[in-house]
Design a protein around this motif. Structure first.
Motif, PDB file in Angstrom:
ATOM      1  N   LEU A  54      -4.055 -25.906  -8.323  1.00 26.34           N
ATOM      2  CA  LEU A  54      -2.904 -26.040  -9.220  1.00 26.34           C
ATOM      3  C   LEU A  54      -2.385 -24.694  -9.723  1.00 26.34           C
ATOM      4  O   LEU A  54      -1.583 -24.638 -10.650  1.00 26.34           O
ATOM      5  N   LYS A  55      -2.816 -23.617  -9.103  1.00 28.60           N
ATOM      6  CA  LYS A  55      -2.355 -22.285  -9.497  1.00 28.60           C
ATOM      7  C   LYS A  55      -0.827 -22.211  -9.417  1.00 28.60           C
ATOM      8  O   LYS A  55      -0.224 -22.625  -8.429  1.00 28.60           O
ATOM      9  N   GLY A  56      -0.202 -21.711 -10.497  1.00 32.15           N
ATOM     10  CA  GLY A  56       1.256 -21.613 -10.549  1.00 32.15           C
ATOM     11  C   GLY A  56       1.939 -22.865 -11.068  1.00 32.15           C
ATOM     12  O   GLY A  56       3.138 -22.839 -11.380  1.00 32.15           O
ATOM     13  N   LYS A  57       1.208 -23.961 -11.161  1.00 31.30           N
ATOM     14  CA  LYS A  57       1.762 -25.212 -11.693  1.00 31.30           C
ATOM     15  C   LYS A  57       1.714 -25.186 -13.221  1.00 31.30           C
ATOM     16  O   LYS A  57       1.025 -24.359 -13.829  1.00 31.30           O
ATOM     17  N   THR A  58       2.435 -26.105 -13.838  1.00 31.47           N
ATOM     18  CA  THR A  58       2.433 -26.213 -15.309  1.00 31.47           C
ATOM     19  C   THR A  58       1.874 -27.567 -15.720  1.00 31.47           C
ATOM     20  O   THR A  58       2.394 -28.618 -15.310  1.00 31.47           O
ATOM     21  N   LEU A  59       0.811 -27.536 -16.504  1.00 33.14           N
ATOM     22  CA  LEU A  59       0.155 -28.751 -16.991  1.00 33.14           C
ATOM     23  C   LEU A  59       0.344 -28.861 -18.499  1.00 33.14           C
ATOM     24  O   LEU A  59       0.341 -27.857 -19.209  1.00 33.14           O
ATOM     25  N   GLY A  60       0.468 -30.085 -18.984  1.00 29.25           N
ATOM     26  CA  GLY A  60       0.675 -30.309 -20.405  1.00 29.25           C
ATOM     27  C   GLY A  60      -0.421 -31.139 -21.038  1.00 29.25           C
ATOM     28  O   GLY A  60      -1.117 -31.911 -20.364  1.00 29.25           O
ATOM     29  N   ALA A  61      -0.579 -30.961 -22.347  1.00 28.74           N
ATOM     30  CA  ALA A  61      -1.525 -31.757 -23.135  1.00 28.74           C
ATOM     31  C   ALA A  61      -1.095 -31.703 -24.593  1.00 28.74           C
ATOM     32  O   ALA A  61      -0.292 -30.845 -24.983  1.00 28.74           O
ATOM     33  N   GLN A  62      -1.627 -32.617 -25.386  1.00 24.72           N
ATOM     34  CA  GLN A  62      -1.364 -32.583 -26.822  1.00 24.72           C
ATOM     35  C   GLN A  62      -2.172 -31.457 -27.451  1.00 24.72           C
ATOM     36  O   GLN A  62      -3.356 -31.284 -27.148  1.00 24.72           O
ATOM     37  N   SER A  63      -1.541 -30.682 -28.314  1.00 25.63           N
ATOM     38  CA  SER A  63      -2.218 -29.544 -28.934  1.00 25.63           C
ATOM     39  C   SER A  63      -3.338 -30.000 -29.861  1.00 25.63           C
ATOM     40  O   SER A  63      -3.337 -31.126 -30.359  1.00 25.63           O
ATOM     41  N   SER A  64      -4.302 -29.115 -30.078  1.00 26.14           N
ATOM     42  CA  SER A  64      -5.452 -29.345 -30.962  1.00 26.14           C
ATOM     43  C   SER A  64      -6.320 -30.517 -30.513  1.00 26.14           C
ATOM     44  O   SER A  64      -6.997 -31.150 -31.320  1.00 26.14           O
ATOM     45  N   THR A  65      -6.295 -30.815 -29.216  1.00 25.24           N
ATOM     46  CA  THR A  65      -7.130 -31.884 -28.667  1.00 25.24           C
ATOM     47  C   THR A  65      -8.167 -31.294 -27.723  1.00 25.24           C
ATOM     48  O   THR A  65      -8.069 -30.146 -27.288  1.00 25.24           O
ATOM     49  N   THR A  66      -9.148 -32.109 -27.375  1.00 24.89           N
ATOM     50  CA  THR A  66     -10.152 -31.688 -26.402  1.00 24.89           C
ATOM     51  C   THR A  66      -9.502 -31.433 -25.042  1.00 24.89           C
ATOM     52  O   THR A  66      -9.939 -30.564 -24.286  1.00 24.89           O
ATOM     53  N   HIS A  67      -8.451 -32.182 -24.738  1.00 22.16           N
ATOM     54  CA  HIS A  67      -7.761 -32.013 -23.459  1.00 22.16           C
ATOM     55  C   HIS A  67      -7.070 -30.648 -23.396  1.00 22.16           C
ATOM     56  O   HIS A  67      -7.090 -29.977 -22.353  1.00 22.16           O
ATOM     57  N   ALA A  68      -6.469 -30.237 -24.504  1.00 18.44           N
ATOM     58  CA  ALA A  68      -5.830 -28.927 -24.564  1.00 18.44           C
ATOM     59  C   ALA A  68      -6.860 -27.817 -24.376  1.00 18.44           C
ATOM     60  O   ALA A  68      -6.637 -26.859 -23.615  1.00 18.44           O
ATOM     61  N   THR A  69      -7.991 -27.926 -25.050  1.00 17.79           N
ATOM     62  CA  THR A  69      -9.050 -26.922 -24.937  1.00 17.79           C
ATOM     63  C   THR A  69      -9.570 -26.833 -23.512  1.00 17.79           C
ATOM     64  O   THR A  69      -9.799 -25.735 -22.974  1.00 17.79           O
ATOM     65  N   TYR A  70      -9.742 -27.981 -22.882  1.00 17.86           N
ATOM     66  CA  TYR A  70     -10.233 -28.023 -21.505  1.00 17.86           C
ATOM     67  C   TYR A  70      -9.273 -27.301 -20.562  1.00 17.86           C
ATOM     68  O   TYR A  70      -9.695 -26.483 -19.728  1.00 17.86           O
ATOM     69  N   LEU A  71      -7.976 -27.575 -20.702  1.00 15.78           N
ATOM     70  CA  LEU A  71      -6.986 -26.911 -19.844  1.00 15.78           C
ATOM     71  C   LEU A  71      -6.966 -25.401 -20.085  1.00 15.78           C
ATOM     72  O   LEU A  71      -6.905 -24.614 -19.139  1.00 15.78           O
ATOM     73  N   GLU A  72      -7.007 -25.012 -21.348  1.00 17.70           N
ATOM     74  CA  GLU A  72      -6.933 -23.578 -21.651  1.00 17.70           C
ATOM     75  C   GLU A  72      -8.169 -22.835 -21.164  1.00 17.70           C
ATOM     76  O   GLU A  72      -8.083 -21.701 -20.705  1.00 17.70           O
ATOM     77  N   ASP A  73      -9.330 -23.472 -21.241  1.00 18.35           N
ATOM     78  CA  ASP A  73     -10.576 -22.818 -20.816  1.00 18.35           C
ATOM     79  C   ASP A  73     -10.759 -22.838 -19.299  1.00 18.35           C
ATOM     80  O   ASP A  73     -11.181 -21.845 -18.703  1.00 18.35           O
ATOM     81  N   GLN A  74     -10.454 -23.973 -18.680  1.00 20.12           N
ATOM     82  CA  GLN A  74     -10.794 -24.157 -17.277  1.00 20.12           C
ATOM     83  C   GLN A  74      -9.642 -23.884 -16.307  1.00 20.12           C
ATOM     84  O   GLN A  74      -9.884 -23.634 -15.118  1.00 20.12           O
ATOM     85  N   TYR A  75      -8.410 -23.915 -16.796  1.00 18.78           N
ATOM     86  CA  TYR A  75      -7.256 -23.802 -15.895  1.00 18.78           C
ATOM     87  C   TYR A  75      -6.402 -22.558 -16.135  1.00 18.78           C
ATOM     88  O   TYR A  75      -5.936 -21.924 -15.187  1.00 18.78           O
ATOM     89  N   LYS A  76      -6.166 -22.220 -17.389  1.00 13.12           N
ATOM     90  CA  LYS A  76      -5.248 -21.123 -17.711  1.00 13.12           C
ATOM     91  C   LYS A  76      -5.701 -19.802 -17.100  1.00 13.12           C
ATOM     92  O   LYS A  76      -4.882 -19.031 -16.553  1.00 13.12           O
ATOM     93  N   ALA A  77      -6.984 -19.504 -17.177  1.00 17.10           N
ATOM     94  CA  ALA A  77      -7.511 -18.237 -16.654  1.00 17.10           C
ATOM     95  C   ALA A  77      -7.418 -18.156 -15.130  1.00 17.10           C
ATOM     96  O   ALA A  77      -7.554 -17.071 -14.555  1.00 17.10           O
ATOM     97  N   LYS A  78      -7.170 -19.287 -14.491  1.00 20.01           N
ATOM     98  CA  LYS A  78      -7.094 -19.319 -13.027  1.00 20.01           C
ATOM     99  C   LYS A  78      -5.657 -19.456 -12.537  1.00 20.01           C
ATOM    100  O   LYS A  78      -5.410 -19.932 -11.421  1.00 20.01           O
ATOM    101  N   GLY A  79      -4.727 -19.062 -13.408  1.00 22.47           N
ATOM    102  CA  GLY A  79      -3.333 -18.991 -12.982  1.00 22.47           C
ATOM    103  C   GLY A  79      -2.517 -20.243 -13.178  1.00 22.47           C
ATOM    104  O   GLY A  79      -1.386 -20.338 -12.682  1.00 22.47           O
ATOM    105  N   VAL A  80      -3.043 -21.220 -13.900  1.00 27.02           N
ATOM    106  CA  VAL A  80      -2.290 -22.441 -14.199  1.00 27.02           C
ATOM    107  C   VAL A  80      -1.595 -22.263 -15.547  1.00 27.02           C
ATOM    108  O   VAL A  80      -2.209 -21.805 -16.512  1.00 27.02           O
TER     109      VAL A  80
END
Length: 259
Positions: free
Chosen positions: A132-158
């Motif tokens: 999913l590098k270069g793609k844009t993913l969304g989640a509700q802020s201040s949720t576990t889902h947001a934290t997961y995306l920021e930790d596991q996906y953002k650093a890898k170019g998502v």
């Protein structure tokens, strides 16, 4: 004799402390979000409804307590609890180690995994960060889902985009401004079955159950000092599970068990 007097006095003091700890809560204010269907939402009559609300009412009935509900934006819901705006949070809050630093949790009252949803037409089949590098993913802020995306996906170019409510994230996916969203599987199931997601979108990938991020299930949050309230709620929760009340509410909202 003097030692006996001290012993009696000490016993009386312990009894008094025990009485304080055994406080019965007969009036409880419950905080919820009101923007997370089908768990909690505001209906056309501006009344709070949903699975969370009905579970909370059932617990209050068992505790013989008068309960009032307070709608609170998700981002400020824990600070509002600590500021005594309400006494408990019943809002599908995942029990995580990070949140345990601020509040206490009851036993879980449901446990569902996270999942991705994408458009049916964007061709995404692999949900690994590298795919999913270069793609844009969304989640509700201040949720576990947001934290997961920021930790596991953002650093890898998502690209990760966060929203104030789940409905806002869903709307941007429908509008084509997102490539996918991550949220609770049951919330997304409801949206795909009955909401705007029915025609446009689909589940992609399997269940995500990383305990580090998504915890042990959803629990009811209380202030750390309110051990008595936590105990009362846990007792009531066990009772509604045993007598079938929980199952009845579950079946009203979902065609499968979420406990």
């Amino acid at each position: 004799m003097r030692l006996m007097q001290y012993a009696v006095a000490a016993f009386a003091m312990l009894a008094a402390v025990g009485a304080v700890e055994a406080k019965e809560w007969k009036a409880i204010k419950i905080g919820t979000e009101g923007a997370y269907p089908p768990f909690n939402f505001v209906d056309s009559n501006k009344q709070l409804q949903g699975f969370d609300i009905e579970i909370a009412k059932a617990l209050c009935d068992k505790m013989k307590a008068k309960c009032d509900f307070v709608a609170q934006d998700w981002d400020g819901i824990i600070p509002a609890l600590k500021a005594k705006k309400f006494d408990a949070i019943v809002a599908s809050m995942s029990i995580t180690e990070e949140r345990k630093k601020q509040v206490d949790f009851t036993d879980k009252y449901y446990n569902t995994p996270a999942r991705f949803v994408t458009s049916k037409t964007n061709g995404i089949t692999d949900t690994k960060p590298e795919a999913l590098k270069g793609k844009t993913l969304g989640a509700q802020s201040s949720t576990t889902h947001a934290t997961y995306l920021e930790d596991q996906y953002k650093a890898k170019g998502v690209n990760v985009k966060l929203y104030g409510t789940q409905d806002e994230a869903n709307a941007d996916l429908v509008a084509g401004r997102l490539d996918g969203i991550l949220a609770d599987s049951v919330v997304l199931y409801e949206w795909l079955e009955k909401g705007d997601g029915n025609k446009c979108c689909q589940f992609v990938g399997g269940d995500i159950k990383d305990v580090k991020y998504f915890g042990e299930g959803a629990g009811i949050a209380v202030r750390k000092e309110d051990k008595d309230l936590k105990a009362q709620i846990n007792k009531a929760l066990a009772e509604i599970i045993k007598d079938g009340t929980y199952e009845k509410i579950n079946k009203k909202y979902f065609p499968f068990s979420i406990y």
